[in-house]
Design a protein around this motif. Structure first.
Motif, short mmCIF file in Angstrom:
data_model
loop_
_atom_site.label_atom_id
_atom_site.label_comp_id
_atom_site.label_asym_id
_atom_site.label_seq_id
_atom_site.Cartn_x
_atom_site.Cartn_y
_atom_site.Cartn_z
N GLU A 368 -13.66 39.02 -5.56
CA GLU A 368 -13.72 37.65 -5.04
C GLU A 368 -12.81 36.72 -5.84
OE1 GLU A 368 -17.87 37.13 -5.59
OE2 GLU A 368 -18.43 38.25 -3.79
N LEU A 369 -11.58 37.18 -6.05
CA LEU A 369 -10.62 36.43 -6.85
C LEU A 369 -10.32 35.08 -6.19
CD1 LEU A 369 -8.86 36.82 -9.44
CD2 LEU A 369 -6.98 37.37 -7.88
N ASN A 370 -10.42 34.03 -6.96
CA ASN A 370 -10.22 32.67 -6.45
C ASN A 370 -8.76 32.25 -6.66
OD1 ASN A 370 -10.84 30.17 -5.34
ND2 ASN A 370 -11.46 29.31 -7.32
N TYR A 371 -7.87 32.85 -5.87
CA TYR A 371 -6.45 32.49 -5.98
C TYR A 371 -6.20 31.17 -5.24
CZ TYR A 371 -6.87 35.39 -1.76
OH TYR A 371 -7.30 35.95 -0.58
N PRO A 372 -5.08 30.51 -5.51
CA PRO A 372 -4.81 29.20 -4.90
C PRO A 372 -4.84 29.26 -3.38
CG PRO A 372 -3.28 29.60 -6.70
CD PRO A 372 -4.02 30.89 -6.47
N ASN A 373 -5.29 28.17 -2.77
CA ASN A 373 -5.36 28.08 -1.32
C ASN A 373 -4.01 27.63 -0.77
OD1 ASN A 373 -5.79 26.63 1.33
ND2 ASN A 373 -7.85 27.43 1.01
N PRO A 374 -3.43 28.37 0.17
CA PRO A 374 -2.09 28.01 0.67
C PRO A 374 -2.04 26.71 1.45
CG PRO A 374 -3.01 29.83 1.93
CD PRO A 374 -3.93 29.61 0.78
N GLY A 443 -5.72 35.76 -16.74
CA GLY A 443 -5.21 34.55 -16.10
C GLY A 443 -3.74 34.30 -16.34
N LYS A 444 -3.02 35.35 -16.67
CA LYS A 444 -1.58 35.22 -16.89
C LYS A 444 -0.90 36.55 -16.57
CE LYS A 444 -1.86 36.35 -21.83
NZ LYS A 444 -1.62 35.86 -23.21
N ASN A 445 0.38 36.49 -16.33
CA ASN A 445 1.17 37.67 -16.01
C ASN A 445 1.38 38.48 -17.29
OD1 ASN A 445 3.17 39.52 -15.45
ND2 ASN A 445 4.71 38.02 -14.84
N THR A 446 0.67 39.59 -17.41
CA THR A 446 0.82 40.44 -18.60
C THR A 446 1.86 41.55 -18.41
OG1 THR A 446 -0.98 41.94 -17.97
CG2 THR A 446 -1.57 39.99 -19.26
N ASN A 451 2.18 31.88 -16.04
CA ASN A 451 0.87 31.50 -15.50
C ASN A 451 0.77 31.95 -14.05
OD1 ASN A 451 -1.52 30.22 -14.73
ND2 ASN A 451 -1.06 28.37 -15.90
N ILE A 452 -0.33 32.58 -13.67
CA ILE A 452 -0.50 33.04 -12.29
C ILE A 452 -1.49 32.17 -11.51
CG2 ILE A 452 0.13 35.40 -12.87
CD1 ILE A 452 -2.84 36.13 -12.81
N TYR A 453 -2.08 31.19 -12.17
CA TYR A 453 -2.95 30.20 -11.54
C TYR A 453 -4.16 30.81 -10.82
CZ TYR A 453 0.54 26.84 -12.88
OH TYR A 453 1.39 26.05 -13.62
N THR A 454 -4.67 31.85 -11.40
CA THR A 454 -5.95 32.41 -10.96
C THR A 454 -6.51 33.21 -12.11
OG1 THR A 454 -7.10 33.64 -9.21
CG2 THR A 454 -5.03 34.57 -10.00
N GLN A 455 -7.83 33.32 -12.17
CA GLN A 455 -8.45 34.11 -13.23
C GLN A 455 -9.76 34.69 -12.73
OE1 GLN A 455 -8.87 32.03 -16.98
NE2 GLN A 455 -9.08 33.96 -18.11
#
Length: 546
Positions: A368-374, A443-446, A451-455
Protein backbone atom coordinates in the motif's frame (compact mmCIF):
# COMPACT_ATOMS: atom_id res chain seq x y z
CA UNK A 1 -3.81 -35.83 -18.58
CA UNK A 2 -3.59 -32.04 -18.75
CA UNK A 3 -7.11 -30.69 -18.40
CA UNK A 4 -8.98 -27.53 -19.33
CA UNK A 5 -11.93 -28.59 -17.17
CA UNK A 6 -12.87 -25.85 -14.71
CA UNK A 7 -11.39 -26.23 -11.24
CA UNK A 8 -14.13 -27.87 -9.21
CA UNK A 9 -13.08 -26.76 -5.73
CA UNK A 10 -13.26 -23.19 -4.46
CA UNK A 11 -10.10 -21.12 -4.24
CA UNK A 12 -7.95 -21.37 -1.13
CA UNK A 13 -5.31 -18.74 -0.36
CA UNK A 14 -2.61 -20.51 -2.37
CA UNK A 15 -4.70 -20.60 -5.53
CA UNK A 16 -6.14 -17.12 -4.99
CA UNK A 17 -2.58 -15.74 -4.86
CA UNK A 18 -1.69 -17.64 -8.02
CA UNK A 19 -4.65 -16.26 -9.97
CA UNK A 20 -4.32 -12.68 -8.76
CA UNK A 21 -0.60 -12.52 -9.55
CA UNK A 22 -0.85 -14.07 -12.98
CA UNK A 23 -3.95 -12.14 -14.06
CA UNK A 24 -3.36 -8.63 -12.68
CA UNK A 25 -0.70 -6.15 -11.58
CA UNK A 26 -2.73 -5.18 -8.49
CA UNK A 27 -1.94 -7.67 -5.71
CA UNK A 28 -3.54 -6.79 -2.34
CA UNK A 29 -4.57 -8.58 0.82
CA UNK A 30 -8.15 -7.35 0.48
CA UNK A 31 -8.48 -8.82 -3.00
CA UNK A 32 -6.98 -12.10 -1.86
CA UNK A 33 -9.56 -12.25 0.89
CA UNK A 34 -12.28 -11.56 -1.66
CA UNK A 35 -11.11 -14.43 -3.85
CA UNK A 36 -10.73 -17.04 -1.12
CA UNK A 37 -13.84 -19.21 -1.16
CA UNK A 38 -14.92 -18.17 -4.65
CA UNK A 39 -15.04 -20.64 -7.50
CA UNK A 40 -12.26 -20.23 -10.04
CA UNK A 41 -14.79 -19.44 -12.75
CA UNK A 42 -16.46 -16.71 -10.70
CA UNK A 43 -13.12 -15.18 -9.70
CA UNK A 44 -11.86 -15.13 -13.28
CA UNK A 45 -15.12 -13.71 -14.57
CA UNK A 46 -14.88 -10.90 -12.02
CA UNK A 47 -11.55 -9.96 -13.59
CA UNK A 48 -13.15 -9.43 -17.01
CA UNK A 49 -14.98 -6.34 -15.75
CA UNK A 50 -12.94 -3.20 -16.32
CA UNK A 51 -13.89 0.33 -15.36
CA UNK A 52 -12.87 3.46 -17.24
CA UNK A 53 -9.33 4.68 -16.68
CA UNK A 54 -8.90 6.88 -13.62
CA UNK A 55 -6.62 9.18 -15.63
CA UNK A 56 -7.90 10.04 -19.10
CA UNK A 57 -4.51 11.25 -20.32
CA UNK A 58 -0.98 11.91 -19.04
CA UNK A 59 0.23 15.27 -17.80
CA UNK A 60 3.61 16.91 -18.35
CA UNK A 61 4.44 19.36 -15.51
CA UNK A 62 7.37 20.77 -17.49
CA UNK A 63 8.55 23.33 -18.44
CA UNK A 64 8.15 24.81 -14.96
CA UNK A 65 7.24 28.27 -16.22
CA UNK A 66 4.57 27.07 -18.63
CA UNK A 67 3.82 23.32 -18.36
CA UNK A 68 2.81 21.44 -21.50
CA UNK A 69 0.16 19.85 -19.31
CA UNK A 70 -2.32 17.61 -21.14
CA UNK A 71 -0.36 17.83 -24.37
CA UNK A 72 -1.92 14.74 -25.99
CA UNK A 73 -5.23 16.58 -26.41
CA UNK A 74 -3.60 19.73 -27.77
CA UNK A 75 -4.49 20.95 -31.25
CA UNK A 76 -0.78 21.56 -31.88
CA UNK A 77 1.15 19.03 -33.95
CA UNK A 78 2.60 16.28 -31.74
CA UNK A 79 6.16 16.98 -32.85
CA UNK A 80 5.86 20.67 -31.95
CA UNK A 81 6.45 19.90 -28.27
CA UNK A 82 9.89 19.58 -26.73
CA UNK A 83 10.88 16.81 -24.32
CA UNK A 84 9.50 13.91 -26.37
CA UNK A 85 11.53 11.25 -24.54
CA UNK A 86 10.28 12.59 -21.22
CA UNK A 87 6.72 12.65 -22.50
CA UNK A 88 6.87 9.06 -23.71
CA UNK A 89 7.94 8.10 -20.18
CA UNK A 90 4.95 10.06 -18.87
CA UNK A 91 2.69 7.91 -21.06
CA UNK A 92 4.04 4.79 -19.33
CA UNK A 93 3.49 6.48 -15.94
CA UNK A 94 -0.10 7.23 -16.94
CA UNK A 95 -0.66 3.64 -18.09
CA UNK A 96 0.82 2.13 -14.92
CA UNK A 97 -1.19 4.35 -12.60
CA UNK A 98 -4.40 3.30 -14.34
CA UNK A 99 -3.39 -0.36 -14.09
CA UNK A 100 -2.99 0.04 -10.35
CA UNK A 101 -6.43 1.52 -9.83
CA UNK A 102 -8.43 -1.56 -10.78
CA UNK A 103 -8.33 -5.31 -10.31
CA UNK A 104 -8.90 -6.51 -13.83
CA UNK A 105 -7.39 -8.53 -16.66
CA UNK A 106 -7.43 -5.44 -18.86
CA UNK A 107 -3.94 -4.08 -18.27
CA UNK A 108 -2.32 -7.52 -18.00
CA UNK A 109 -3.79 -8.34 -21.40
CA UNK A 110 -2.89 -4.92 -22.77
CA UNK A 111 0.74 -5.61 -21.89
CA UNK A 112 0.42 -9.05 -23.45
CA UNK A 113 -0.63 -7.32 -26.68
CA UNK A 114 2.46 -5.13 -26.40
CA UNK A 115 4.57 -8.31 -26.30
CA UNK A 116 2.72 -9.58 -29.39
CA UNK A 117 2.58 -6.38 -31.48
CA UNK A 118 5.80 -4.84 -30.24
CA UNK A 119 6.98 -1.28 -30.68
CA UNK A 120 9.86 0.45 -28.93
CA UNK A 121 8.67 3.76 -27.56
CA UNK A 122 12.12 5.36 -27.83
CA UNK A 123 13.32 3.61 -30.97
CA UNK A 124 11.14 4.77 -33.83
CA UNK A 125 7.51 5.10 -32.73
CA UNK A 126 7.63 8.87 -33.18
CA UNK A 127 6.32 11.66 -30.99
CA UNK A 128 4.91 10.82 -27.57
CA UNK A 129 1.33 11.50 -28.66
CA UNK A 130 1.52 8.72 -31.27
CA UNK A 131 2.78 6.37 -28.56
CA UNK A 132 -0.16 7.42 -26.39
CA UNK A 133 -2.53 6.55 -29.25
CA UNK A 134 -0.78 3.20 -29.68
CA UNK A 135 -1.19 2.29 -26.00
CA UNK A 136 -4.84 3.33 -26.16
CA UNK A 137 -5.32 1.00 -29.12
CA UNK A 138 -3.86 -1.94 -27.16
CA UNK A 139 -6.03 -1.05 -24.16
CA UNK A 140 -9.11 -0.86 -26.39
CA UNK A 141 -8.61 -4.41 -27.68
CA UNK A 142 -7.12 -5.87 -24.49
CA UNK A 143 -10.28 -7.87 -23.84
CA UNK A 144 -11.45 -7.79 -27.45
CA UNK A 145 -10.64 -9.28 -30.82
CA UNK A 146 -7.10 -10.23 -31.87
CA UNK A 147 -8.03 -10.42 -35.52
CA UNK A 148 -9.53 -6.95 -35.55
CA UNK A 149 -6.51 -5.55 -33.72
CA UNK A 150 -4.27 -7.14 -36.35
CA UNK A 151 -6.07 -4.95 -38.91
CA UNK A 152 -6.17 -1.78 -36.82
CA UNK A 153 -2.51 -1.98 -35.80
CA UNK A 154 -1.54 -1.70 -39.46
CA UNK A 155 -2.95 1.86 -39.58
CA UNK A 156 -1.61 2.85 -36.16
CA UNK A 157 0.54 5.95 -36.62
CA UNK A 158 3.17 4.72 -34.18
CA UNK A 159 3.46 1.32 -35.85
CA UNK A 160 3.57 2.91 -39.30
CA UNK A 161 6.65 4.83 -38.18
CA UNK A 162 8.26 2.10 -36.09
CA UNK A 163 8.43 -0.52 -38.84
CA UNK A 164 8.73 1.93 -41.74
CA UNK A 165 5.48 1.05 -43.48
CA UNK A 166 4.79 4.74 -43.94
CA UNK A 167 7.71 4.55 -46.42
CA UNK A 168 6.30 1.50 -48.24
CA UNK A 169 5.30 2.53 -51.78
CA UNK A 170 4.34 0.61 -54.89
CA UNK A 171 7.52 1.61 -56.76
CA UNK A 172 9.80 1.45 -53.72
CA UNK A 173 8.54 -1.36 -51.48
CA UNK A 174 9.61 -1.62 -47.84
CA UNK A 175 9.06 -5.12 -46.46
CA UNK A 176 9.88 -4.45 -42.77
CA UNK A 177 6.31 -4.40 -41.50
CA UNK A 178 5.17 -7.26 -43.76
CA UNK A 179 8.03 -9.44 -42.54
CA UNK A 180 7.43 -8.81 -38.84
CA UNK A 181 3.67 -9.11 -39.29
CA UNK A 182 4.08 -12.74 -40.37
CA UNK A 183 7.21 -13.66 -38.42
CA UNK A 184 6.41 -12.08 -35.04
CA UNK A 185 2.89 -10.63 -34.87
CA UNK A 186 0.64 -13.37 -36.25
CA UNK A 187 1.37 -16.82 -37.71
CA UNK A 188 5.10 -16.97 -36.81
CA UNK A 189 7.81 -18.94 -38.54
CA UNK A 190 7.57 -22.69 -38.72
CA UNK A 191 10.44 -25.02 -39.56
CA UNK A 192 12.51 -23.84 -42.51
CA UNK A 193 11.92 -26.49 -45.17
CA UNK A 194 13.58 -24.79 -48.12
CA UNK A 195 15.21 -21.62 -49.33
CA UNK A 196 12.88 -18.83 -48.18
CA UNK A 197 10.21 -21.34 -47.09
CA UNK A 198 9.33 -21.27 -43.37
CA UNK A 199 6.46 -23.80 -43.54
CA UNK A 200 3.84 -21.26 -42.40
CA UNK A 201 4.81 -18.72 -45.07
CA UNK A 202 7.50 -17.96 -47.64
CA UNK A 203 9.56 -14.99 -48.79
CA UNK A 204 7.07 -14.63 -51.64
CA UNK A 205 4.31 -14.12 -49.08
CA UNK A 206 6.30 -11.35 -47.41
CA UNK A 207 6.70 -9.61 -50.76
CA UNK A 208 3.01 -9.93 -51.54
CA UNK A 209 2.03 -8.75 -48.05
CA UNK A 210 4.20 -5.66 -48.53
CA UNK A 211 2.19 -4.90 -51.66
CA UNK A 212 -1.05 -5.18 -49.69
CA UNK A 213 0.38 -2.75 -47.13
CA UNK A 214 1.77 -0.31 -49.73
CA UNK A 215 0.49 3.26 -49.57
CA UNK A 216 -0.55 3.10 -45.88
CA UNK A 217 0.74 6.37 -44.45
CA UNK A 218 1.11 8.12 -41.12
CA UNK A 219 -1.31 11.02 -40.60
CA UNK A 220 0.90 13.51 -38.79
CA UNK A 221 -1.88 15.79 -37.57
CA UNK A 222 -3.99 12.87 -36.22
CA UNK A 223 -7.03 14.14 -38.12
CA UNK A 224 -8.13 10.68 -39.33
CA UNK A 225 -10.30 9.14 -36.61
CA UNK A 226 -11.22 5.47 -36.64
CA UNK A 227 -15.00 5.29 -36.10
CA UNK A 228 -14.66 1.92 -34.30
CA UNK A 229 -12.13 3.03 -31.68
CA UNK A 230 -12.41 6.83 -31.82
CA UNK A 231 -8.61 6.87 -32.03
CA UNK A 232 -6.37 8.60 -34.59
CA UNK A 233 -5.19 6.42 -37.45
CA UNK A 234 -3.16 6.65 -40.64
CA UNK A 235 -4.54 6.92 -44.14
CA UNK A 236 -4.24 5.36 -47.58
CA UNK A 237 -2.36 7.19 -50.31
CA UNK A 238 -4.06 5.58 -53.30
CA UNK A 239 -1.36 6.70 -55.70
CA UNK A 240 1.29 4.84 -53.68
CA UNK A 241 -0.68 1.60 -53.37
CA UNK A 242 0.13 -1.37 -55.57
CA UNK A 243 -3.15 -2.03 -57.34
CA UNK A 244 -2.01 -5.28 -58.97
CA UNK A 245 -3.30 -8.67 -57.83
CA UNK A 246 -1.33 -10.29 -54.99
CA UNK A 247 -0.66 -14.01 -55.39
CA UNK A 248 0.35 -15.92 -52.27
CA UNK A 249 2.18 -19.23 -51.95
CA UNK A 250 0.89 -22.73 -51.36
CA UNK A 251 1.26 -22.01 -47.61
CA UNK A 252 -1.90 -19.94 -48.08
CA UNK A 253 -3.49 -22.15 -50.71
CA UNK A 254 -2.19 -20.04 -53.63
CA UNK A 255 -4.76 -17.40 -52.73
CA UNK A 256 -5.03 -14.38 -55.02
CA UNK A 257 -6.11 -11.09 -53.47
CA UNK A 258 -7.52 -8.83 -56.13
CA UNK A 259 -5.84 -5.43 -56.35
CA UNK A 260 -8.08 -2.43 -55.71
CA UNK A 261 -7.81 1.27 -56.49
CA UNK A 262 -10.15 3.15 -54.14
CA UNK A 263 -9.64 3.76 -50.43
CA UNK A 264 -12.60 1.66 -49.34
CA UNK A 265 -11.61 -1.19 -51.65
CA UNK A 266 -7.99 -1.08 -50.46
CA UNK A 267 -9.31 -1.57 -46.93
CA UNK A 268 -11.08 -4.64 -48.31
CA UNK A 269 -7.70 -5.87 -49.56
CA UNK A 270 -6.38 -5.53 -46.02
CA UNK A 271 -9.41 -7.41 -44.70
CA UNK A 272 -8.85 -10.20 -47.22
CA UNK A 273 -5.19 -10.47 -46.27
CA UNK A 274 -5.87 -10.59 -42.53
CA UNK A 275 -8.68 -13.10 -43.08
CA UNK A 276 -6.25 -15.28 -45.05
CA UNK A 277 -3.61 -15.23 -42.30
CA UNK A 278 -6.12 -15.84 -39.52
CA UNK A 279 -7.76 -18.70 -41.43
CA UNK A 280 -4.59 -20.73 -40.81
CA UNK A 281 -4.77 -22.98 -37.72
CA UNK A 282 -1.14 -22.14 -36.96
CA UNK A 283 -2.07 -18.51 -36.33
CA UNK A 284 -4.47 -19.52 -33.56
CA UNK A 285 -1.87 -21.88 -32.10
CA UNK A 286 0.78 -19.15 -32.20
CA UNK A 287 -1.37 -16.85 -30.07
CA UNK A 288 -2.31 -19.63 -27.67
CA UNK A 289 1.32 -20.57 -27.18
CA UNK A 290 2.10 -16.92 -26.43
CA UNK A 291 -0.79 -16.74 -23.97
CA UNK A 292 0.34 -19.95 -22.28
CA UNK A 293 3.90 -18.66 -21.92
CA UNK A 294 2.64 -15.33 -20.57
CA UNK A 295 0.11 -16.67 -18.07
CA UNK A 296 1.17 -20.23 -17.22
CA UNK A 297 4.70 -21.43 -17.94
CA UNK A 298 7.57 -20.76 -20.32
CA UNK A 299 8.03 -24.35 -21.47
CA UNK A 300 5.74 -27.33 -21.86
CA UNK A 301 5.64 -30.90 -23.13
CA UNK A 302 3.69 -32.66 -25.87
CA UNK A 303 0.88 -33.52 -23.46
CA UNK A 304 0.26 -29.82 -22.85
CA UNK A 305 0.56 -29.07 -26.55
CA UNK A 306 -2.09 -31.70 -27.29
CA UNK A 307 -4.44 -31.26 -24.34
CA UNK A 308 -4.14 -27.51 -23.67
CA UNK A 309 -2.71 -25.53 -26.59
CA UNK A 310 -4.61 -27.29 -29.37
CA UNK A 311 -8.06 -27.12 -27.69
CA UNK A 312 -7.45 -23.47 -26.76
CA UNK A 313 -6.61 -22.67 -30.36
CA UNK A 314 -9.90 -24.23 -31.44
CA UNK A 315 -11.74 -22.09 -28.86
CA UNK A 316 -9.99 -19.05 -30.35
CA UNK A 317 -11.06 -20.04 -33.88
CA UNK A 318 -14.61 -20.87 -32.82
CA UNK A 319 -14.92 -17.43 -31.24
CA UNK A 320 -13.50 -15.62 -34.28
CA UNK A 321 -10.37 -14.63 -32.33
CA UNK A 322 -12.09 -13.04 -29.34
CA UNK A 323 -9.40 -13.31 -26.67
CA UNK A 324 -11.49 -13.59 -23.50
CA UNK A 325 -13.02 -17.04 -24.10
CA UNK A 326 -9.51 -18.47 -24.36
CA UNK A 327 -8.10 -16.60 -21.39
CA UNK A 328 -11.02 -17.31 -19.07
CA UNK A 329 -10.98 -21.01 -20.02
CA UNK A 330 -7.25 -21.22 -19.32
CA UNK A 331 -7.24 -19.25 -16.06
CA UNK A 332 -10.14 -21.18 -14.53
CA UNK A 333 -8.84 -24.60 -15.58
CA UNK A 334 -7.57 -27.46 -13.45
CA UNK A 335 -4.32 -27.25 -15.39
CA UNK A 336 -3.69 -23.61 -14.48
CA UNK A 337 -4.11 -24.42 -10.79
CA UNK A 338 -1.91 -27.56 -10.83
CA UNK A 339 -4.97 -29.72 -10.15
CA UNK A 340 -5.00 -31.96 -13.23
CA UNK A 341 -2.65 -34.66 -11.96
CA UNK A 342 -1.68 -36.39 -8.71
CA UNK A 343 1.09 -33.90 -7.98
CA UNK A 344 -0.46 -30.54 -7.13
CA UNK A 345 2.93 -28.80 -6.85
CA UNK A 346 4.49 -29.69 -10.20
CA UNK A 347 5.85 -26.37 -11.31
CA UNK A 348 3.00 -24.21 -12.49
CA UNK A 349 2.34 -22.33 -9.26
CA UNK A 350 5.59 -20.48 -8.57
CA UNK A 351 7.14 -21.44 -11.90
CA UNK A 352 7.60 -17.99 -13.47
CA UNK A 353 10.19 -15.39 -12.50
CA UNK A 354 8.47 -12.04 -12.11
CA UNK A 355 9.23 -9.31 -14.59
CA UNK A 356 10.53 -6.04 -13.14
CA UNK A 357 7.08 -4.60 -13.94
CA UNK A 358 5.32 -7.33 -11.94
CA UNK A 359 7.78 -7.05 -9.07
CA UNK A 360 7.40 -3.27 -8.82
CA UNK A 361 3.62 -3.41 -9.10
CA UNK A 362 3.27 -6.11 -6.44
CA UNK A 363 5.46 -4.27 -3.95
CA UNK A 364 3.51 -1.05 -4.45
CA UNK A 365 0.09 -2.70 -4.18
CA UNK A 366 0.70 -5.25 -1.42
CA UNK A 367 2.50 -2.76 0.83
CA UNK A 368 0.00 0.00 0.00
CA UNK A 369 2.80 2.37 -0.97
CA UNK A 370 1.63 5.98 -0.76
CA UNK A 371 3.35 7.37 -3.86
CA UNK A 372 2.49 10.89 -5.10
CA UNK A 373 -0.92 11.39 -6.70
CA UNK A 374 -0.63 12.35 -10.39
CA UNK A 375 -3.69 14.60 -10.20
CA UNK A 376 -2.89 16.59 -7.07
CA UNK A 377 0.91 16.30 -7.09
CA UNK A 378 1.80 15.91 -10.77
CA UNK A 379 5.42 17.02 -10.59
CA UNK A 380 6.37 14.63 -7.83
CA UNK A 381 4.49 11.74 -9.43
CA UNK A 382 5.52 12.14 -13.07
CA UNK A 383 9.01 13.61 -12.56
CA UNK A 384 10.42 12.69 -9.14
CA UNK A 385 8.82 9.31 -8.52
CA UNK A 386 8.21 7.76 -11.90
CA UNK A 387 10.53 9.38 -14.44
CA UNK A 388 13.66 9.93 -12.39
CA UNK A 389 13.45 6.84 -10.21
CA UNK A 390 11.16 4.11 -11.58
CA UNK A 391 11.57 4.70 -15.32
CA UNK A 392 15.13 5.95 -15.63
CA UNK A 393 16.80 4.07 -12.76
CA UNK A 394 14.86 1.06 -11.45
CA UNK A 395 13.60 -0.43 -14.71
CA UNK A 396 16.93 -0.04 -16.46
CA UNK A 397 18.85 -1.47 -13.51
CA UNK A 398 16.42 -4.40 -13.35
CA UNK A 399 16.90 -5.20 -17.05
CA UNK A 400 13.63 -3.96 -18.50
CA UNK A 401 13.14 -0.74 -20.42
CA UNK A 402 9.40 -0.33 -20.06
CA UNK A 403 7.64 -0.38 -23.45
CA UNK A 404 11.04 -0.14 -25.09
CA UNK A 405 12.49 -3.62 -25.70
CA UNK A 406 15.77 -3.90 -27.55
CA UNK A 407 14.16 -5.15 -30.75
CA UNK A 408 10.83 -5.77 -32.45
CA UNK A 409 11.09 -9.37 -31.20
CA UNK A 410 10.24 -7.98 -27.76
CA UNK A 411 11.54 -8.92 -24.32
CA UNK A 412 13.67 -12.10 -24.35
CA UNK A 413 11.61 -13.48 -21.44
CA UNK A 414 8.71 -14.09 -23.81
CA UNK A 415 10.49 -15.66 -26.77
CA UNK A 416 14.17 -16.46 -26.24
CA UNK A 417 14.90 -20.07 -25.41
CA UNK A 418 16.19 -21.74 -23.38
CA UNK A 419 16.16 -18.96 -20.76
CA UNK A 420 12.73 -17.35 -21.28
CA UNK A 421 11.63 -15.70 -17.99
CA UNK A 422 14.98 -16.61 -16.40
CA UNK A 423 16.37 -13.79 -18.54
CA UNK A 424 14.87 -11.36 -16.02
CA UNK A 425 17.26 -12.57 -13.36
CA UNK A 426 21.02 -12.22 -13.74
CA UNK A 427 24.05 -10.72 -12.03
CA UNK A 428 23.40 -7.56 -14.04
CA UNK A 429 19.83 -7.13 -12.78
CA UNK A 430 20.22 -8.09 -9.11
CA UNK A 431 20.98 -4.59 -7.86
CA UNK A 432 17.89 -3.08 -9.44
CA UNK A 433 15.59 -5.80 -8.13
CA UNK A 434 17.06 -5.95 -4.63
CA UNK A 435 17.35 -2.24 -4.02
CA UNK A 436 13.76 -1.46 -4.98
CA UNK A 437 12.31 -2.41 -1.59
CA UNK A 438 15.29 -0.85 0.18
CA UNK A 439 14.64 2.41 -1.67
CA UNK A 440 10.99 2.43 -0.71
CA UNK A 441 11.75 1.74 2.94
CA UNK A 442 14.45 4.39 3.15
CA UNK A 443 12.47 6.89 1.10
CA UNK A 444 15.33 7.56 -1.29
CA UNK A 445 16.90 6.10 -4.40
CA UNK A 446 19.50 3.65 -3.08
CA UNK A 447 20.39 2.38 -6.58
CA UNK A 448 22.00 5.74 -7.35
CA UNK A 449 20.75 8.73 -5.35
CA UNK A 450 17.89 11.17 -5.01
CA UNK A 451 14.57 11.72 -3.25
CA UNK A 452 11.75 9.49 -4.53
CA UNK A 453 8.97 11.26 -2.57
CA UNK A 454 7.46 8.12 -1.11
CA UNK A 455 8.30 5.92 1.85
CA UNK A 456 7.04 2.56 2.98
CA UNK A 457 5.97 2.43 6.62
CA UNK A 458 6.59 -1.21 7.52
CA UNK A 459 5.22 -0.79 11.05
CA UNK A 460 1.93 0.56 9.77
CA UNK A 461 1.70 -2.24 7.22
CA UNK A 462 2.20 -4.91 9.88
CA UNK A 463 -0.20 -3.26 12.29
CA UNK A 464 -2.96 -3.07 9.66
CA UNK A 465 -2.45 -6.40 7.89
CA UNK A 466 -0.98 -8.99 10.26
CA UNK A 467 -3.26 -10.47 12.91
CA UNK A 468 -0.60 -12.04 15.14
CA UNK A 469 2.16 -9.47 14.99
CA UNK A 470 3.29 -10.01 18.59
CA UNK A 471 4.29 -13.63 17.91
CA UNK A 472 7.43 -13.61 15.71
CA UNK A 473 6.74 -17.08 14.31
CA UNK A 474 3.17 -16.25 13.31
CA UNK A 475 4.18 -12.80 12.05
CA UNK A 476 6.73 -14.31 9.65
CA UNK A 477 4.29 -17.02 8.60
CA UNK A 478 1.50 -14.54 7.86
CA UNK A 479 3.81 -12.31 5.81
CA UNK A 480 5.07 -15.32 3.89
CA UNK A 481 1.51 -16.46 3.24
CA UNK A 482 0.82 -13.08 1.64
CA UNK A 483 4.03 -12.72 -0.34
CA UNK A 484 5.05 -16.19 -1.48
CA UNK A 485 3.48 -18.67 -3.90
CA UNK A 486 4.00 -21.57 -1.48
CA UNK A 487 4.20 -21.94 2.30
CA UNK A 488 7.66 -21.88 3.86
CA UNK A 489 9.09 -24.51 6.19
CA UNK A 490 10.33 -24.13 9.77
CA UNK A 491 13.93 -23.53 8.70
CA UNK A 492 12.89 -20.53 6.61
CA UNK A 493 10.60 -19.26 9.36
CA UNK A 494 13.50 -19.40 11.81
CA UNK A 495 15.82 -17.66 9.35
CA UNK A 496 13.43 -14.75 8.85
CA UNK A 497 12.59 -14.66 12.56
CA UNK A 498 16.27 -13.89 13.24
CA UNK A 499 15.64 -10.38 11.89
CA UNK A 500 13.18 -9.89 14.77
CA UNK A 501 14.83 -11.86 17.56
CA UNK A 502 18.60 -12.25 17.81
CA UNK A 503 19.86 -15.81 17.76
CA UNK A 504 19.82 -17.37 21.19
CA UNK A 505 17.21 -15.01 22.60
CA UNK A 506 13.66 -16.10 23.40
CA UNK A 507 10.66 -15.03 21.29
CA UNK A 508 9.26 -12.87 24.07
CA UNK A 509 11.92 -10.26 23.34
CA UNK A 510 10.04 -9.42 20.15
CA UNK A 511 6.65 -9.82 21.83
CA UNK A 512 7.64 -7.30 24.47
CA UNK A 513 8.91 -4.81 21.91
CA UNK A 514 5.71 -5.05 19.86
CA UNK A 515 3.43 -4.77 22.88
CA UNK A 516 5.39 -1.74 24.06
CA UNK A 517 4.86 -0.09 20.66
CA UNK A 518 1.13 -0.82 20.80
CA UNK A 519 0.90 0.67 24.27
CA UNK A 520 2.98 3.84 23.87
CA UNK A 521 3.29 4.37 20.11
CA UNK A 522 7.11 4.42 20.13
CA UNK A 523 8.09 2.38 17.08
CA UNK A 524 11.86 2.95 17.23
CA UNK A 525 12.80 -0.64 18.04
CA UNK A 526 10.17 -2.48 16.01
CA UNK A 527 10.69 -0.26 12.97
CA UNK A 528 14.38 -1.13 12.66
CA UNK A 529 13.61 -4.83 13.00
CA UNK A 530 10.64 -4.82 10.63
CA UNK A 531 12.51 -2.83 7.98
CA UNK A 532 15.24 -5.47 7.95
CA UNK A 533 12.68 -8.29 7.89
CA UNK A 534 10.67 -6.89 4.97
CA UNK A 535 13.81 -6.23 2.94
CA UNK A 536 14.95 -9.81 3.54
CA UNK A 537 11.57 -11.35 2.72
CA UNK A 538 10.99 -9.30 -0.44
CA UNK A 539 14.50 -10.00 -1.71
CA UNK A 540 14.26 -13.72 -0.91
CA UNK A 541 14.12 -16.19 -3.79
CA UNK A 542 10.51 -17.04 -2.93
CA UNK A 543 9.27 -13.52 -3.75
CA UNK A 544 11.00 -13.46 -7.13
CA UNK A 545 8.63 -16.23 -8.27
CA UNK A 546 4.94 -16.28 -9.08
Amino acid sequence: MASLNPLSSNLDLRRAKHLLRRATFNFTKNQLNNFVGMSATAAVNSLTIASANTLAEPYDPLPNSDPDGFWTSSSELPNSFSGQTRKRAHVTAWWWYNAMQQVSLKHKLSFFLHTSFTVGKDSGVGSATYFFDHINLLDFYAMGNLKTLAKKITLDNGMLDYLDNTQNNKNNPNENYAREYLELFTILKGEQIGNGNYTNYTEIDIQQAAKVFSGFKKRTDRSNIDPDTNLPMGYININQHDTNNKTFSTAFGDLVITGKNTASEIFEELDDFVDMVFAQPETAKAYCRKLYRYFVKSEWNEEVETDIITPLSQILIDNNYEILPVVTTLLSSEHFFDADDSNATDNIIGSIIKSPLQLFSEVCSMFELNYPNPTTDAYRYYINFFLRFIHNIYFKAAGMELYNPDSVAGYPAYYQEPGFDRNWFSSNTLIGRYKLIESFIEGKNTITSGNIYTQLDTVNFIKNNIDNASDPNLLVTEIADLLYPESIDSDRINYFKSFLVDEGFPDYYWTGSWDQFINNGDDTTVKTRLNALIIAMVNAAEFQLM
